[in-house]
Design an enzyme around this catalytic site. Structure first.
Site, PDB file in Angstrom:
ATOM      1  N   LYS A   1       1.115  14.580   0.728  1.00 57.10           N
ATOM      2  CA  LYS A   1      -0.252  14.872   0.259  1.00 57.10           C
ATOM      3  C   LYS A   1      -0.435  16.367  -0.026  1.00 57.10           C
ATOM      4  O   LYS A   1      -1.410  16.769  -0.628  1.00 57.10           O
ATOM      5  CB  LYS A   1      -1.275  14.386   1.275  1.00 57.10           C
ATOM      6  CG  LYS A   1      -1.281  12.854   1.469  1.00 57.10           C
ATOM      7  CD  LYS A   1      -2.292  12.440   2.522  1.00 57.10           C
ATOM      8  CE  LYS A   1      -2.209  10.957   2.891  1.00 57.10           C
ATOM      9  NZ  LYS A   1      -2.830  10.080   1.890  1.00 57.10           N
TER      10      LYS A   1
ATOM     11  N   LYS B   1      -8.165  14.158   4.365  1.00 56.23           N
ATOM     12  CA  LYS B   1      -7.318  12.958   4.372  1.00 56.23           C
ATOM     13  C   LYS B   1      -6.287  13.175   5.475  1.00 56.23           C
ATOM     14  O   LYS B   1      -6.208  14.262   6.036  1.00 56.23           O
ATOM     15  CB  LYS B   1      -6.619  12.799   3.013  1.00 56.23           C
ATOM     16  CG  LYS B   1      -5.937  14.091   2.534  1.00 56.23           C
ATOM     17  CD  LYS B   1      -5.231  13.925   1.188  1.00 56.23           C
ATOM     18  CE  LYS B   1      -6.140  14.080  -0.017  1.00 56.23           C
ATOM     19  NZ  LYS B   1      -6.151  12.900  -0.853  1.00 56.23           N
ATOM     20  N   ARG B   2      -5.497  12.123   5.801  1.00 57.19           N
ATOM     21  CA  ARG B   2      -4.435  12.328   6.782  1.00 57.19           C
ATOM     22  C   ARG B   2      -3.541  13.487   6.347  1.00 57.19           C
ATOM     23  O   ARG B   2      -3.336  13.713   5.146  1.00 57.19           O
ATOM     24  CB  ARG B   2      -3.599  11.045   6.938  1.00 57.19           C
ATOM     25  CG  ARG B   2      -4.311   9.938   7.700  1.00 57.19           C
ATOM     26  CD  ARG B   2      -4.639  10.344   9.129  1.00 57.19           C
ATOM     27  NE  ARG B   2      -3.431  10.367   9.941  1.00 57.19           N
ATOM     28  CZ  ARG B   2      -3.115   9.458  10.850  1.00 57.19           C
ATOM     29  NH1 ARG B   2      -3.942   8.457  11.121  1.00 57.19           N
ATOM     30  NH2 ARG B   2      -1.999   9.546  11.538  1.00 57.19           N
TER      31      ARG B   2
ATOM     32  N   LYS C   1     -14.508   8.543  -3.545  1.00 58.00           N
ATOM     33  CA  LYS C   1     -15.729   8.913  -2.819  1.00 58.00           C
ATOM     34  C   LYS C   1     -16.234  10.280  -3.274  1.00 58.00           C
ATOM     35  O   LYS C   1     -17.434  10.479  -3.469  1.00 58.00           O
ATOM     36  CB  LYS C   1     -15.473   8.912  -1.302  1.00 58.00           C
ATOM     37  CG  LYS C   1     -15.116   7.522  -0.769  1.00 58.00           C
ATOM     38  CD  LYS C   1     -14.554   7.577   0.657  1.00 58.00           C
ATOM     39  CE  LYS C   1     -13.850   6.259   0.992  1.00 58.00           C
ATOM     40  NZ  LYS C   1     -13.068   6.346   2.248  1.00 58.00           N
TER      41      LYS C   1
ATOM     42  N   HIS D   1       0.794  -1.231   0.000  1.00 60.41           N
ATOM     43  CA  HIS D   1       0.000   0.000   0.000  1.00 60.41           C
ATOM     44  C   HIS D   1       0.821   1.273   0.000  1.00 60.41           C
ATOM     45  O   HIS D   1       0.265   2.361   0.128  1.00 60.41           O
ATOM     46  CB  HIS D   1      -0.935   0.044   1.212  1.00 60.41           C
ATOM     47  CG  HIS D   1      -1.989  -1.003   1.215  1.00 60.41           C
ATOM     48  ND1 HIS D   1      -3.258  -0.783   0.725  1.00 60.41           N
ATOM     49  CD2 HIS D   1      -1.962  -2.282   1.627  1.00 60.41           C
ATOM     50  CE1 HIS D   1      -3.977  -1.885   0.858  1.00 60.41           C
ATOM     51  NE2 HIS D   1      -3.210  -2.818   1.408  1.00 60.41           N
TER      52      HIS D   1
ATOM     53  N   THR E   1      -8.390   6.761  -1.913  1.00 68.28           N
ATOM     54  CA  THR E   1      -9.751   6.218  -2.021  1.00 68.28           C
ATOM     55  C   THR E   1     -10.763   7.343  -1.795  1.00 68.28           C
ATOM     56  O   THR E   1     -11.881   7.277  -2.303  1.00 68.28           O
ATOM     57  CB  THR E   1      -9.971   5.091  -0.988  1.00 68.28           C
ATOM     58  OG1 THR E   1      -9.423   5.496   0.265  1.00 68.28           O
ATOM     59  CG2 THR E   1      -9.319   3.806  -1.441  1.00 68.28           C
TER      60      THR E   1
HETATM   61  C1  26R Z   1       4.536   0.850   9.256  1.00 65.64           C
HETATM   62  C2  26R Z   1       3.521   1.801   9.734  1.00 65.64           C
HETATM   63  C3  26R Z   1       3.966   2.965  10.542  1.00 65.64           C
HETATM   64  C4  26R Z   1       2.497   2.171   8.758  1.00 65.64           C
HETATM   65  C5  26R Z   1       2.807   2.554   7.482  1.00 65.64           C
HETATM   66  C6  26R Z   1       1.807   2.902   6.620  1.00 65.64           C
HETATM   67  C7  26R Z   1       1.196   2.128   9.175  1.00 65.64           C
HETATM   68  C8  26R Z   1       0.197   2.479   8.319  1.00 65.64           C
HETATM   69  C9  26R Z   1       0.482   2.850   7.040  1.00 65.64           C
HETATM   70  C10 26R Z   1      -0.640   3.234   6.199  1.00 65.64           C
HETATM   71  C11 26R Z   1      -0.482   2.953   4.774  1.00 65.64           C
HETATM   72  C12 26R Z   1      -0.101   1.533   4.474  1.00 65.64           C
HETATM   73  C13 26R Z   1      -1.753   3.356   4.080  1.00 65.64           C
HETATM   74  O1  26R Z   1      -2.797   3.582   4.649  1.00 65.64           O
HETATM   75  N1  26R Z   1      -1.637   3.461   2.792  1.00 65.64           N
HETATM   76  C14 26R Z   1      -2.744   3.913   1.994  1.00 65.64           C
HETATM   77  O2  26R Z   1      -3.461   2.773   1.563  1.00 65.64           O
HETATM   78  C15 26R Z   1      -4.605   3.136   0.837  1.00 65.64           C
HETATM   79  C16 26R Z   1      -5.358   1.866   0.528  1.00 65.64           C
HETATM   80  O3  26R Z   1      -4.663   1.108  -0.390  1.00 65.64           O
HETATM   81  C17 26R Z   1      -4.214   3.911  -0.402  1.00 65.64           C
HETATM   82  O4  26R Z   1      -5.374   4.320  -1.061  1.00 65.64           O
HETATM   83  C18 26R Z   1      -3.382   5.143  -0.040  1.00 65.64           C
HETATM   84  O5  26R Z   1      -2.902   5.765  -1.208  1.00 65.64           O
HETATM   85  C19 26R Z   1      -2.220   4.723   0.825  1.00 65.64           C
HETATM   86  O6  26R Z   1      -1.528   5.854   1.317  1.00 65.64           O
END
Ligand code: 26R
Length: 819
Positions: free
Chosen positions: A560, A554-555, A666, A363, A662
């Site tokens: 971003k 978004k976050r 939406k 991801h 995503t």
């Molecule tokens: C390892 C840890 C700190 C960690 C890394 C990354 C924890 C959580 C994440 C979140 C990442 C994996 C995430 O949410 N990625 C998002 O996934 C969405 C679903 O596939 C995508 O639409 C989005 O672009 C992506 O940033």
């Protein structure tokens, strides 16, 4: 007898009302006159849950009878959002229940709003898992979500003096009516200690793991009902508790307090969700959480296999396990351990089973998000798994050396162990080697995976790689959250689109229909009105529903680029101040999103936005043309009124860095136009809706790479663009910080001297594109056409399509109808 049955399953408003009063009395113990809002909510929730339990039971027995293959979706995060409204939609009794409740003179929407959402995820990845569960159930696919029952989910955000403040999320405070604990299916999870080789009584060489401590994993099950089907699958979340009998010694020594302490320590394991996204921190508790839920889930699968009296060889036929990013990647080693050490399967056979069972979704491409565990930390917690990983690595690297003779650098690059300096375990490598399928989440992202972070693995096993573009569920993200548009669409093309989103294409034949256009605008206008009322209520800011609603939610993250959006606002503000009669389309800039608590720059970005809001909204020269709103505590609940009210969706990440996105889907589904870079799923959204209905700007991935390669200097852009210089100077001058020139210095300095996300390089293109947006919005009819076409052409981005792709190309599973 029949009477009781009717009250638990009947769907007419009269029976629903009686059942609700019955639950209010017999579950909450309150008559109507004494009940609180929460009592009403709980009674309502049970009334809905009662109507799901038959489906849940029939689903389980149908799967058992048919010996079906089950999709197990392993995810450290499930961002489910509130269940009540969604279950009402999926049961098809939203209107009946509303009637039943309103017949008691209660405010239905207010009761629905009582639910504390289970915020068991950070953002995109967790919400994707939730959309996928909805689609799996709707498509009647036997499946199970496995994860962690965090006692505290993602923190609640408050804004104080313009800064983010984190508040603990006590979501279980008033009880959770949607879950059922299943203590009888608890499992034991071991940690620490050491290993020793031995020869068993059949003369086999084996390894014994003598762990130092253990915890108990207790499953909590939540039914996941599909849309207008009888299928109700299960989300099984594990809670850590004290082990049953591990601490006997302490009791024997009379050390009662130590025993109690250890109980507290056990429960800490699933206490809280880590609020970091996209930045890896090697925290021991996080590794404990990952191993805990993976081991619980795999052991659960073995129990199911045993209960159905199936042989171990049947494991990959019975289960297909999807790893949602590398957070559950330890499954590779744990499945091997269970097969080899516990079930005495020989290595090669165990390895076949493991590879056939597991598949991995990536991801993110951000290097700082890639999980790598320090070797000593890992060894201390999972000594046996480390040995297994070494063995997997040794065998794998032998194959690499055979295929690429003499390429020692490649072997080092591909190793499961990073040995440049301090040693680490690379979880993405482990996931790739242990899985039969590897996918990215949008076409561009999947290509970049093959060209960058997983290049060596692509060259080694190209056949494992594929793309599965993300999708979102139209049940929550249209039918539930946008009733006015849902009603309008259904009046034109029927309601089949809710299950078959491609049918929205039929709206294209109405795109030139003046009356339909008017209704479309009216729906959007009423959604904007509702959001405006909410903003007035919660923030006491007045926003004009006739202004253009320009939304970025978004976050908060530098990649971003919320601060690029902020630079546009400052530019507009400055040009109005320079030219007070300037004609611009009135706009309301709306932001929402949480920053990771330890991410200083993201928190400063929030402060920048709220500081600009304070000045802009307080200035009589500009405030009727531009307004800025930061919606606090952006979560699933608070997001639901936002997408339907947006005119413009900001998807402005640096090209190549947003895996998919995503939210972009939406917004567009709800009739917003997108301003965006060619990044993630934006590329495919633009392809679908047509380039003429999408506001494109910015460098493309290759140009980003080339610019960095040749030595990017943001300073040059600053000096050659007057508007850009003016905007940055205004921020640096203290204009938005009561004269304080230091406040935004770290942000300004980073932009001027480093700018890793190329804001300055994309600024001119962004501003130019925003000017086009401004012009386009004035042609109301044309804008409406574009808005309709955006919604009409979003069929591809239903999570139903994504799930069908996974089922066909990775999981090899078929629907099983529940009667
Ligand atoms: C390892 C840890 C700190 C960690 C890394 C990354 C924890 C959580 C994440 C979140 C990442 C994996 C995430 O949410 N990625 C998002 O996934 C969405 C679903 O596939 C995508 O639409 C989005 O672009 C992506 O940033």
């Amino acid at each position: 007898q029949i009477q009781v049955e009717e009250d638990r399953i009947g769907l007419s408003p009269e029976i629903l009302r009686r059942a609700f009063l019955d639950n209010l009395f017999y579950i909450q113990g309150k008559p109507l006159a004494l009940a609180t809002k929460n009592d009403f909510y709980i009674a309502l929730a049970y009334t809905v849950r009662d109507r799901m339990l038959h489906c849940w039971n029939s689903t389980a027995s149908t799967y058992t009878a048919r010996g079906s293959r089950t999709v197990c979706y392993l995810s450290a995060e499930f961002l489910m959002g509130p269940h009540l409204g969604n279950n009402l939609i999926n049961l098809g009794i939203y209107d009946q229940m509303k009637q039943a409740i309103e017949g008691l003179d209660l405010d239905f929407e207010e009761l629905i709003a009582q639910e504390e959402e289970p915020g068991l995820g950070n953002g995109g990845l967790g919400r994707l898992a939730a959309c996928y569960l909805d689609s799996l159930a709707t498509l009647e696919i036997p499946s199970m979500g496995y994860g962690i029952r965090y006692e505290f989910g993602i923190f609640d955000q408050e804004i104080r003096d313009g800064w983010q403040v984190e508040i603990t999320d006590k979501w279980l405070r008033y009880g959770n009516p949607w879950e059922l604990p299943r203590p009888e299916w608890a499992v034991e999870i071991k940690f620490g200690g050491y290993t020793e080789p031995f020869t068993d009584d059949q003369g086999r060489y084996r390894v014994r793991w003598i762990p130092a401590w253990s915890v108990k994993g207790v499953p909590y099950d939540t039914p996941i009902l599909g849309y207008q089907v009888n299928t109700a699958n299960t989300l099984r979340l594990w809670k850590a508790e004290a082990p049953e009998s591990f601490d006997f010694e302490a009791f024997n020594q009379g050390n009662y307090y130590r025993a109690v302490q250890e109980k507290v320590a056990s429960e800490n394991l699933t206490k809280v969700l880590y609020p970091n996204d996209e930045k890896f921190e090697g925290k021991q508790l996080r590794l404990q959480q990952q191993f805990f839920f993976v081991s619980c889930s795999l052991q659960d699968m073995f129990h199911i296999l045993e209960r159905q009296q199936l042989p171990l060889e049947a494991f990959p036929q019975k289960f297909t396990v999807q790893l949602n990013d590398t957070h559950p990647a330890i499954a590779v080693a744990e499945l091997m351990r269970l097969l080899v050490d516990k079930y005495l399967v020989e290595w090669d056979k165990a390895w076949d089973i493991t590879q056939q069972t597991l598949a991995y979704t990536n991801h993110t491409l951000l290097p700082e998000a890639l999980e790598k565990w320090a070797l000593d930390l890992f060894a201390g917690l999972l000594p046996r798994h480390l040995e297994i990983i070494y063995e997997i690595n040794a065998r794998f690297l032998d194959r690499v050396r055979l295929k690429f003779v003499g390429d020692a650098e490649r072997t080092a690059r591909m190793s499961l162990i990073d040995e440049q300096g301090a040693r680490y375990i690379r979880m993405a490598h482990l996931a790739c080697v242990g899985s039969h399928a590897i996918n990215g989440v949008a076409a561009l992202h999947s290509e970049l995976l093959k060209q960058t972070v997983l290049k060596d693995f692509y060259e080694f096993f190209p056949e494992k790689f594929s793309n599965k573009t993300n999708g979102v569920t139209p049940r929550r993200w249209i039918a539930l959250s946008n009733p006015s548009m849902t009603k309008l669409i259904t009046s034109k093309i029927g309601s089949g689109w809710i299950k078959h989103l491609d049918q929205l294409r039929q709206l294209e034949s109405f795109v030139g229909d003046i009356e339909f256009q008017r209704q479309w605008r009216e729906s959007k206008r009423s959604n904007k009105q509702s959001l405006a009322a909410l903003v007035k209520n919660r923030l006491d800011i007045t926003i004009d529903p006739d202004s253009l609603f320009d939304v970025q939610s978004k976050r908060i993250h530098e990649y971003k680029r919320q601060h690029l959006n902020a630079l546009h606002i400052v530019t507009l503000y400055d040009s109005i101040k320079q030219n007070p009669t300037l004609e611009i389309t009135p706009r309301t800039f709306i932001f929402g999103g949480k920053a990771a608590p330890g991410y200083y720059m993201a928190k400063l970005m929030i402060k920048l936005i709220t500081a600009i809001a304070e000045v802009v909204n307080g200035d009589p020269d500009v405030r009727d043309r531009i307004k800025v709103v930061f919606i606090p505590d952006y979560n699933v609940t608070n997001s639901q009124p936002v997408y339907p009210a947006a005119d413009l969706s900001e998807q402005i990440s640096t090209a190549g860095l947003e895996a998919s996105g995503t939210g972009n889907m939406k917004f567009a589904m709800n009739g917003a136009l997108t301003i965006g870079t060619l990044d993630g799923a934006n590329v495919e959204i633009r392809e679908e809706v047509g380039a003429e209905n999408f506001f494109l700007f910015g460098l493309i991935t290759e140009e980003v790479a080339a610019l960095k390669e040749q030595g990017y200097n943001p300073w040059d852009y600053y000096h050659s663009n007057d508007a850009l210089k003016a905007a940055i100077d205004l921020i640096a001058s203290g204009h938005f910080s009561h004269g304080d020139r230091d406040l935004f210095k770290p942000l300004v300095d980073k932009l001027l001297h480093h700018d890793p996300f190329l804001l300055l390089a994309d600024y001119a293109s962004y501003i130019e594109c925003q000017t086009k947006v401004d012009q386009a919005y004035r042609d109301t009819q044309h804008w409406t056409r574009m808005s309709i076409l955006n919604a009409a052409r979003m069929g591809k981005f239903s999570s139903d399509r994504s799930i069908r792709d996974y089922c066909k190309e990775i999981w090899k599973v078929q629907p099983i109808e529940v009667l």
